[in-house]
Write a protein that holds these residues in place. Structure first.
Motif, PDB file in Angstrom:
ATOM      1  N   GLU A  45      12.458  35.767   8.821  1.00 18.78           N
ATOM      2  CA  GLU A  45      11.180  36.273   8.321  1.00 18.78           C
ATOM      3  C   GLU A  45      10.999  35.795   6.886  1.00 18.78           C
ATOM      4  O   GLU A  45      11.862  36.011   6.046  1.00 18.78           O
ATOM      5  CB  GLU A  45      11.147  37.797   8.381  1.00 18.78           C
ATOM      6  CG  GLU A  45       9.774  38.349   8.077  1.00 18.78           C
ATOM      7  CD  GLU A  45       9.672  39.828   8.386  1.00 18.78           C
ATOM      8  OE1 GLU A  45       9.172  40.558   7.507  1.00 18.78           O
ATOM      9  OE2 GLU A  45      10.089  40.256   9.478  1.00 18.78           O
ATOM     10  N   ASN A  46       9.896  35.131   6.649  1.00 16.15           N
ATOM     11  CA  ASN A  46       9.590  34.591   5.328  1.00 16.15           C
ATOM     12  C   ASN A  46       8.514  35.467   4.693  1.00 16.15           C
ATOM     13  O   ASN A  46       7.448  35.656   5.281  1.00 16.15           O
ATOM     14  CB  ASN A  46       9.092  33.151   5.467  1.00 16.15           C
ATOM     15  CG  ASN A  46       9.061  32.412   4.164  1.00 16.15           C
ATOM     16  OD1 ASN A  46       9.969  32.521   3.361  1.00 16.15           O
ATOM     17  ND2 ASN A  46       8.030  31.631   3.952  1.00 16.15           N
ATOM     18  N   GLN A  47       8.793  36.004   3.510  1.00 15.58           N
ATOM     19  CA  GLN A  47       7.840  36.903   2.855  1.00 15.58           C
ATOM     20  C   GLN A  47       7.476  36.402   1.469  1.00 15.58           C
ATOM     21  O   GLN A  47       8.354  36.017   0.691  1.00 15.58           O
ATOM     22  CB  GLN A  47       8.423  38.309   2.742  1.00 15.58           C
ATOM     23  CG  GLN A  47       8.603  38.988   4.066  1.00 15.58           C
ATOM     24  CD  GLN A  47       9.080  40.422   3.902  1.00 15.58           C
ATOM     25  OE1 GLN A  47       9.248  40.940   2.802  1.00 15.58           O
ATOM     26  NE2 GLN A  47       9.312  41.082   5.021  1.00 15.58           N
ATOM     27  N   HIS A  48       6.176  36.437   1.181  1.00 15.03           N
ATOM     28  CA  HIS A  48       5.698  36.139  -0.169  1.00 15.03           C
ATOM     29  C   HIS A  48       5.974  37.376  -1.014  1.00 15.03           C
ATOM     30  O   HIS A  48       5.573  38.479  -0.675  1.00 15.03           O
ATOM     31  CB  HIS A  48       4.202  35.817  -0.145  1.00 15.03           C
ATOM     32  CG  HIS A  48       3.665  35.454  -1.485  1.00 15.03           C
ATOM     33  ND1 HIS A  48       2.975  36.351  -2.264  1.00 15.03           N
ATOM     34  CD2 HIS A  48       3.727  34.301  -2.189  1.00 15.03           C
ATOM     35  CE1 HIS A  48       2.626  35.753  -3.389  1.00 15.03           C
ATOM     36  NE2 HIS A  48       3.070  34.506  -3.364  1.00 15.03           N
ATOM     37  N   ILE A  49       6.663  37.185  -2.135  1.00 17.52           N
ATOM     38  CA  ILE A  49       7.090  38.312  -2.964  1.00 17.52           C
ATOM     39  C   ILE A  49       6.217  38.479  -4.201  1.00 17.52           C
ATOM     40  O   ILE A  49       5.845  39.592  -4.561  1.00 17.52           O
ATOM     41  CB  ILE A  49       8.571  38.136  -3.400  1.00 17.52           C
ATOM     42  CG1 ILE A  49       9.474  37.967  -2.174  1.00 17.52           C
ATOM     43  CG2 ILE A  49       9.033  39.277  -4.273  1.00 17.52           C
ATOM     44  CD1 ILE A  49       9.471  39.136  -1.215  1.00 17.52           C
ATOM     45  N   ASP A  50       5.864  37.369  -4.864  1.00 18.33           N
ATOM     46  CA  ASP A  50       5.155  37.486  -6.129  1.00 18.33           C
ATOM     47  C   ASP A  50       4.465  36.177  -6.477  1.00 18.33           C
ATOM     48  O   ASP A  50       4.855  35.107  -6.006  1.00 18.33           O
ATOM     49  CB  ASP A  50       6.151  37.842  -7.243  1.00 18.33           C
ATOM     50  CG  ASP A  50       5.495  38.460  -8.474  1.00 18.33           C
ATOM     51  OD1 ASP A  50       4.267  38.663  -8.479  1.00 18.33           O
ATOM     52  OD2 ASP A  50       6.229  38.745  -9.439  1.00 18.33           O
ATOM     53  N   TYR A  51       3.459  36.280  -7.309  1.00 19.69           N
ATOM     54  CA  TYR A  51       2.781  35.131  -7.892  1.00 19.69           C
ATOM     55  C   TYR A  51       3.011  35.207  -9.390  1.00 19.69           C
ATOM     56  O   TYR A  51       2.662  36.193 -10.025  1.00 19.69           O
ATOM     57  CB  TYR A  51       1.277  35.164  -7.573  1.00 19.69           C
ATOM     58  CG  TYR A  51       0.507  34.038  -8.208  1.00 19.69           C
ATOM     59  CD1 TYR A  51       0.595  32.745  -7.712  1.00 19.69           C
ATOM     60  CD2 TYR A  51      -0.295  34.260  -9.319  1.00 19.69           C
ATOM     61  CE1 TYR A  51      -0.100  31.702  -8.291  1.00 19.69           C
ATOM     62  CE2 TYR A  51      -1.003  33.229  -9.916  1.00 19.69           C
ATOM     63  CZ  TYR A  51      -0.900  31.949  -9.398  1.00 19.69           C
ATOM     64  OH  TYR A  51      -1.584  30.915  -9.975  1.00 19.69           O
ATOM     65  N   ILE A  52       3.609  34.174  -9.981  1.00 19.73           N
ATOM     66  CA  ILE A  52       4.018  34.224 -11.381  1.00 19.73           C
ATOM     67  C   ILE A  52       2.965  33.627 -12.305  1.00 19.73           C
ATOM     68  O   ILE A  52       3.003  33.795 -13.486  1.00 19.73           O
ATOM     69  CB  ILE A  52       5.373  33.500 -11.574  1.00 19.73           C
ATOM     70  CG1 ILE A  52       6.420  34.058 -10.621  1.00 19.73           C
ATOM     71  CG2 ILE A  52       5.876  33.601 -13.004  1.00 19.73           C
ATOM     72  CD1 ILE A  52       6.705  35.537 -10.795  1.00 19.73           C
ATOM     73  N   GLY A  53       2.010  32.941 -11.794  1.00 19.32           N
ATOM     74  CA  GLY A  53       1.002  32.311 -12.640  1.00 19.32           C
ATOM     75  C   GLY A  53       1.216  30.819 -12.733  1.00 19.32           C
ATOM     76  O   GLY A  53       2.313  30.319 -12.510  1.00 19.32           O
ATOM     77  N   ARG A  54       0.165  30.113 -13.048  1.00 18.39           N
ATOM     78  CA  ARG A  54       0.195  28.655 -13.131  1.00 18.39           C
ATOM     79  C   ARG A  54       0.802  28.031 -11.884  1.00 18.39           C
ATOM     80  O   ARG A  54       1.535  27.054 -11.938  1.00 18.39           O
ATOM     81  CB  ARG A  54       0.922  28.190 -14.378  1.00 18.39           C
ATOM     82  CG  ARG A  54       0.188  28.578 -15.646  1.00 18.39           C
ATOM     83  CD  ARG A  54       0.612  27.866 -16.881  1.00 18.39           C
ATOM     84  NE  ARG A  54       1.967  27.353 -16.866  1.00 18.39           N
ATOM     85  CZ  ARG A  54       2.700  27.188 -17.930  1.00 18.39           C
ATOM     86  NH1 ARG A  54       2.237  27.508 -19.107  1.00 18.39           N
ATOM     87  NH2 ARG A  54       3.905  26.693 -17.858  1.00 18.39           N
TER      88      ARG A  54
END
Length: 117
Positions: A10-19
């Motif tokens: 299972e692949n999960q998107h955890i966070d968006y850090i910017g740029r």
């Protein structure tokens, strides 16, 4: 190496850090486990430039030596074939062996286009 047909990923998107930097975690469990308890995972960063950096790999102590980390790396490649898999930071002794295996057996044999720095 572990038979990937026996594993659940299972692949999960955890966070968006910017740029353009996104953080993901790819989890693995045995399909035969009705509770799908996590036996290992890879944390990785994906940049908008299609550069992929493995941040951390962990496999439960009792599951080590069974090819779980190799299966995680193989699945990571399958999910992100368009990316260049960059070297980043430091590797533990075990981590450096898995990374070398990945570069020699996955990246170099599947696609000579992948960048290894």
């Amino acid at each position: 190496m572990m038979n990937m047909e026996n594993l659940y990923f299972e692949n999960q998107h955890i966070d968006y850090i910017g740029r353009g930097e996104n953080k993901f975690t790819l989890f693995v469990a045995y399909k035969s486990d009705p509770k799908l308890r996590i036996i290992g995972y890879i944390d990785y960063s994906l940049l908008s430039t299609d550069e992929l950096y493995v941040d951390f790999v962990e496999v439960l102590n009792e599951e080590r030596g069974k090819g779980i980390a190799k299966s995680l790396y193989q699945k990571l490649y399958e999910l992100n074939k368009q990316c260049s898999f960059e070297r980043a930071g430091y590797y533990s002794h075990e981590g450096s062996h898995i990374r070398k295996w990945f570069e020699e057996n996955i990246l170099q044999t599947i696609s000579e286009k992948k960048v290894i720095k």
